[in-house]
Design an enzyme around this catalytic site. Structure first.
Site, PDB file in Angstrom:
ATOM      1  N   GLN A   1      38.392  19.717  11.899  1.00 11.67           N
ATOM      2  CA  GLN A   1      37.846  19.955  13.237  1.00 11.67           C
ATOM      3  C   GLN A   1      37.915  21.444  13.582  1.00 11.67           C
ATOM      4  O   GLN A   1      38.960  22.082  13.419  1.00 11.67           O
ATOM      5  CB  GLN A   1      38.607  19.119  14.286  1.00 11.67           C
ATOM      6  CG  GLN A   1      38.013  19.170  15.677  1.00 11.67           C
ATOM      7  CD  GLN A   1      36.612  18.555  15.766  1.00 11.67           C
ATOM      8  OE1 GLN A   1      36.277  17.628  15.054  1.00 11.67           O
ATOM      9  NE2 GLN A   1      35.782  19.088  16.655  1.00 11.67           N
TER      10      GLN A   1
ATOM     11  N   LYS B   1      36.152  10.145  16.764  1.00 13.22           N
ATOM     12  CA  LYS B   1      35.632   9.961  15.403  1.00 13.22           C
ATOM     13  C   LYS B   1      36.424   8.875  14.676  1.00 13.22           C
ATOM     14  O   LYS B   1      35.851   7.996  14.036  1.00 13.22           O
ATOM     15  CB  LYS B   1      35.703  11.298  14.638  1.00 13.22           C
ATOM     16  CG  LYS B   1      34.688  12.320  15.138  1.00 13.22           C
ATOM     17  CD  LYS B   1      34.928  13.739  14.607  1.00 13.22           C
ATOM     18  CE  LYS B   1      33.917  14.719  15.216  1.00 13.22           C
ATOM     19  NZ  LYS B   1      34.095  16.097  14.745  1.00 13.22           N
TER      20      LYS B   1
ATOM     21  N   ASP C   1      30.802  17.230   7.013  1.00 15.83           N
ATOM     22  CA  ASP C   1      30.291  18.098   8.083  1.00 15.83           C
ATOM     23  C   ASP C   1      29.158  18.992   7.579  1.00 15.83           C
ATOM     24  O   ASP C   1      28.490  19.657   8.373  1.00 15.83           O
ATOM     25  CB  ASP C   1      31.417  18.991   8.617  1.00 15.83           C
ATOM     26  CG  ASP C   1      32.030  18.445   9.897  1.00 15.83           C
ATOM     27  OD1 ASP C   1      31.286  17.850  10.694  1.00 15.83           O
ATOM     28  OD2 ASP C   1      33.239  18.627  10.087  1.00 15.83           O
TER      29      ASP C   1
END
Ligand code: GUN
Length: 312
Positions: free
Chosen positions: A97, A53, A120
């Site tokens: 994450q 990412k 997200d």
């Protein structure tokens, strides 16, 4: 007949070029989108994803920073970091994450992210906005699957979609996105009786269960669009041969890396039946990162416009 391969890598490239153009346009206004990625502990797959990412941010001209914290990090410490990132003007996106270590309260952590920076789409405000079909920052993997379908001109409206898997990250949000595009949606999971029979009704079948090659031909209606969200490591040579036959590329990959990646769909069983099939790797995976980049730029545009109008 064999299924047409849905090339996620190519579509991810397309999306990333569009994002790079937007980043250049924002730069003319003095804005550089910024992403902060938080990685807690030593999960090797998470490490690979976060590095990928951050690297993609660099490729596209997005500012990024990686916060690597030890396995022993407390919920409080994580909340403290998130509060600092929430307050920083140059940070547009905050990504925690998952999975987090078990002692950390994941809900409290995700709820602490400013919804305007929640790239997200995991914050309850964004989940709620998605449920109501309002503009929101949406979870990247399901949003990527929608892009894949739309850019390939696969119809959704009026189609019967079956989503196998009910996670907050993929199954639930994807079911909502398909529903909003007027599909007739069924969500199935590990305790669904007659799963194969239900799956066989699908025009669009999504496998997001995390079980290696579980979806075989008996789950698939001839001509169906099959989307494989699974990423499973297979390390056993006999299993690789069972799944792929005498596939030299897979066997040499196994020999060099010690594993090969296999989805939730049994590739050689389903390919002769399905109309379209996403490969693993190179299907849904690359789209997730492309959509994270797209969300980061979207968050920058929305938030900075709001900040400017508030301070004007
Ligand atoms: N873990 C698995 N998928 C995801 C994702 O899309 N975002 C984050 N933050 N963690 C994940």
């Amino acid at each position: 007949m064999t299924a047409q391969r849905l090339d996620g890598l190519a579509i991810a490239q397309q999306i990333k070029s569009e994002v790079a153009r937007e980043v250049a346009a924002l730069a003319e206004r003095g804005i550089r989108p910024g992403l902060a990625a938080i990685l807690v502990g030593m999960n090797p797959a998470s490490r690979v994803y976060v590095n990928s990412k951050v690297k993609t941010c660099e490729e596209l001209g997005i500012y990024s920073e990686k916060h690597e914290l030890p396995e022993t990090t407390t919920t409080e410490a994580l909340l403290h970091l998130i509060a600092r990132l929430n307050a920083r003007e140059e940070i547009d996106g905050i990504l925690v994450q998952l999975p987090l270590p078990r002692h950390i309260d994941t809900s409290r952590v995700l709820d602490a992210v400013d919804p305007a920076k929640d790239v997200d789409g995991f914050h309850p405000v964004n989940v709620g906005r998605l449920v109501r079909n309002q503009e929101a920052l949406e979870p990247c993997t399901p949003a990527g699957i929608i892009e894949l379908l739309e850019r390939t001109r696969i119809p959704i409206e009026g189609q019967r979609a079956v989503v196998i898997g009910r996670s907050d990250i993929v199954g639930k949000p994807l079911a909502l996105m398909l529903l909003h595009r007027h599909a007739t949606v069924t969500i199935c999971h590990s305790r669904t009786p007659q799963l194969a029979e239900i799956a066989r009704q699908a025009d669009i079948l999504v496998a997001a269960i995390g079980r290696t090659a579980m979806i075989t031909a008996e789950y698939v209606k001839p001509g169906a669009v099959v989307i494989d969200v699974g990423i499973n490591k297979v390390t056993d040579r006999a299993e690789v041969e069972r799944l792929f036959g005498p596939d030299e590329k897979r066997l040499s990959e196994l020999a060099s890396k010690g594993y090969t990646l296999v989805g939730d769909v049994h590739p050689t069983s389903v390919a002769p039946i399905a109309g379209y099939l996403t490969p693993v790797p190179g299907g849904v995976g690359p789209l997730t990162i492309a959509m994270l980049m797209k969300n980061t730029v979207k968050a920058a545009r929305w938030r900075r416009a709001a900040v400017r109008s508030a301070t004007a």
